[in-house]
Design a protein around this motif. Structure first.
Motif, short mmCIF file in Angstrom:
data_model
loop_
_atom_site.label_atom_id
_atom_site.label_comp_id
_atom_site.label_asym_id
_atom_site.label_seq_id
_atom_site.Cartn_x
_atom_site.Cartn_y
_atom_site.Cartn_z
N ALA A 1 -65.82 28.87 -58.56
CA ALA A 1 -65.10 29.89 -57.55
C ALA A 1 -63.71 29.21 -57.99
O ALA A 1 -63.62 28.37 -57.32
CB ALA A 1 -65.50 30.91 -56.64
N PRO A 2 -63.36 30.21 -57.74
CA PRO A 2 -61.65 30.15 -57.79
C PRO A 2 -61.07 29.84 -55.66
O PRO A 2 -61.95 30.59 -54.97
CB PRO A 2 -60.58 31.04 -57.50
N ILE A 3 -60.76 29.15 -55.53
CA ILE A 3 -60.26 28.61 -53.94
C ILE A 3 -58.96 28.57 -53.46
O ILE A 3 -58.12 28.72 -54.45
CB ILE A 3 -60.46 27.10 -53.74
N HIS A 4 -58.91 30.15 -52.49
CA HIS A 4 -58.04 30.79 -52.16
C HIS A 4 -57.32 29.56 -50.72
O HIS A 4 -58.18 29.44 -49.85
CB HIS A 4 -57.67 32.03 -51.77
N ALA A 5 -56.03 29.73 -50.81
CA ALA A 5 -55.76 29.57 -49.20
C ALA A 5 -55.35 30.67 -48.39
O ALA A 5 -55.33 31.82 -48.56
CB ALA A 5 -53.57 29.38 -49.20
N ALA A 6 -56.05 29.17 -47.08
CA ALA A 6 -56.87 30.84 -46.26
C ALA A 6 -55.92 31.19 -45.06
O ALA A 6 -55.85 31.77 -45.01
CB ALA A 6 -57.58 29.76 -45.41
N ASN A 7 -54.48 30.78 -45.19
CA ASN A 7 -53.06 31.32 -45.17
C ASN A 7 -52.66 31.14 -45.40
O ASN A 7 -51.99 29.76 -46.92
CB ASN A 7 -53.04 30.95 -43.21
N ARG A 8 -50.70 31.25 -45.14
CA ARG A 8 -49.25 30.41 -45.57
C ARG A 8 -48.92 29.55 -45.37
O ARG A 8 -49.54 28.47 -44.08
CB ARG A 8 -48.12 31.60 -45.19
N GLY A 9 -48.50 28.31 -45.72
CA GLY A 9 -48.93 27.07 -45.35
C GLY A 9 -47.79 26.10 -46.92
O GLY A 9 -47.22 26.36 -47.72
N VAL A 10 -47.94 25.03 -46.58
CA VAL A 10 -47.33 24.08 -47.73
C VAL A 10 -48.59 22.34 -47.54
O VAL A 10 -48.65 21.87 -46.61
CB VAL A 10 -46.51 22.92 -47.04
#
Length: 463
Positions: A351-360
């Motif tokens: 499954a695609p794993i997405h960033a939980a929030n904005r960051g670096v």
């Protein structure tokens, strides 16, 4: 007789020359490590005296101010100094300040260190002197808690807004015996903040006693300290206990792959799958977690990068929760115990794993028990971790927005099946992600305090 007198004269001249040159030999080398410029009530003193063989005939330390001198110790009578002889040096440690010189006043004082070593077989002595002017600061920093309603979930996080003066001294929150550092309020979106206005996001560990005191701390270069109580209420949490049965098929699947990707891990016998697994589960786990803590402490932005509540993996089922206490069994016997510091979230395979929030992105690679792993920094000490990935689609240094794809789920590392290991790290410690998934928690625990301190409502907008 003339020849004898000539020989004696030459000998006397030679001895005189040797005596003269011996007296001009270099004295001991004195290297002062601390203090560098400031002393206070109780400031660490540390210096080394270098001499051949570490041989000294005398050494003295004193503090001078206003024509008065206070002896701090000598080689023969060290008093409170700790003198440690070595092969070619003598190390000295102790304290300097009003605690040892009660008459010390605010202003300038001079630290004087003298050392003497023998030369010419001990017949002569040569000396060195170091004088260091120091500023005396005797007033401790001041602290004031500005935020209110600090309700903390055991294993979770909290934020405190406070004022410290002088503005340049290190400060933060202490929970029990752990210290966490506060950062300038401008990084939290508070414009035109006073110089000493600070914001600190800090963890309350899952295994910390709910009765542990929470307070502010500040400490200046001179060693002066301040402390202020934080009105905090901690809600105790019960964490699950589970049993993880191990079998040969699982060990054969995970152990060789981890050993191959971690060649510096020493195991007694690579063919002993259970023994190697236990080394991985204990020693490699600790090493990996130390690496994560170090990344959190050294590679986090000084300002908030995240925006609004964090997002849990979409359409995922929770297979394991934060701080679950796991007992591992093999052939019906208990073989290990560990604490699971994250959430195991399962969805579709790969499954695609997405960033939980904005960051670096601050880490993207193989990380032992976590397999293929990505760590995203969200600023001010907060980071999120994504483990067991089958593939990684980002690079270190890359800025990612919320929902940006980081990679695909998998079963690398110690995963028994395809899932995502997700956790959050705050100032080097693992915290429960549940708080950060909650829009209500973000509003009540974070945004309300930042707005009260002067942050505009849009500083950390809800997506």
């Amino acid at each position: 007789m003339r020849k004898l007198l000539a020989v004696l004269l030459v000998a006397l001249v030679g001895l005189g020359l040797v005596w003269f040159l011996a007296g001009r030999a270099a004295g001991p080398t004195i290297t002062l490590a601390s203090p560098s410029s400031v002393i206070g009530q109780k400031t660490p003193l540390k210096f080394d005296v270098y001499a051949p063989g570490g041989a000294l005939t005398d050494m003295s330390v004193r503090l001078e101010q206003g024509g008065q001198a206070t002896a701090l110790g000598t080689l023969a009578a060290p008093q409170a100094l700790k003198v440690a002889p070595g092969a070619d040096r003598v190390s000295v440690a102790g304290e300097i300040g009003r605690s040892v010189a009660p008459g010390l006043k605010t202003g300038t004082a001079t630290l004087v260190i003298e050392a003497t070593r023998p030369v010419l077989f001990g017949l002569r002595r040569v000396s060195s002197v170091v004088r260091k002017d120091l500023q005396v600061r005797l007033t401790p920093p001041t602290l004031a808690v500005l935020s209110q309603f600090h309700f903390i979930n055991q294993g979770g996080a909290e934020v405190v807004v406070y004022q410290v003066n002088p503005a340049d001294v290190p400060s933060g929150v202490r929970v029990g015996d752990r210290e966490f550092v506060g950062l300038p309020a401008a990084g939290a979106g508070i414009p035109n903040a006073a110089p000493g206005l600070r914001v600190v996001f800090f963890p309350f560990l899952f295994n910390e006693s709910p009765a542990a005191p929470v307070s502010l701390w500040a400490r200046d270069e001179a060693g002066n300290q301040a402390r202020a109580s934080v009105d905090a209420k901690v809600t105790p949490k019960q964490f699950r206990k589970s049993t993880i049965p191990l079998d040969d098929a699982f060990l054969q699947k995970v152990v060789p792959a981890i050993l191959q990707n971690t060649p510096d891990l020493q195991v007694a016998d690579a063919n002993d799958l259970l023994g190697s697994y236990l080394t991985i589960n204990r020693e490699l786990r600790k090493r990996n977690n130390d690496t994560i803590r170090q990344i959190s402490l050294t590679r986090s932005a000084k300002e908030i990068l995240w925006r609004g509540p964090f997002r849990q993996m979409m359409n995922s089922a929770v297979e394991a929760g934060f701080a679950d206490e796991r007992t591992y069994t093999y052939q019906g016997k208990d073989v290990d115990k560990q604490v699971h510091l994250g959430f195991d979230l399962a969805s579709l395979q790969n499954a695609p794993i997405h960033a939980a929030n904005r960051g670096v992105v601050v880490f993207a690679g193989f990380l032992g028990i976590y397999g293929n792993c990505v760590i995203v920094d969200h600023g001010m000490g907060l980071q999120s971790l994504y483990g067991h990935l089958s593939s990684i689609g980002v690079q270190e240094g890359q800025t990612v927005e919320m929902n940006a794809e980081l990679g695909r789920s998998g079963q690398t590392g110690l995963a028994g099946g395809d899932h995502l290991h997700f956790t959050m790290v705050l100032q080097g410690e693992f915290v429960n992600p549940v708080d950060w998934w909650s829009s209500q928690w973000i509003e009540d625990r974070v945004m309300r305090k930042l707005r009260a301190a002067g942050a505009p409502a849009v500083a950390v907008p809800t997506p």
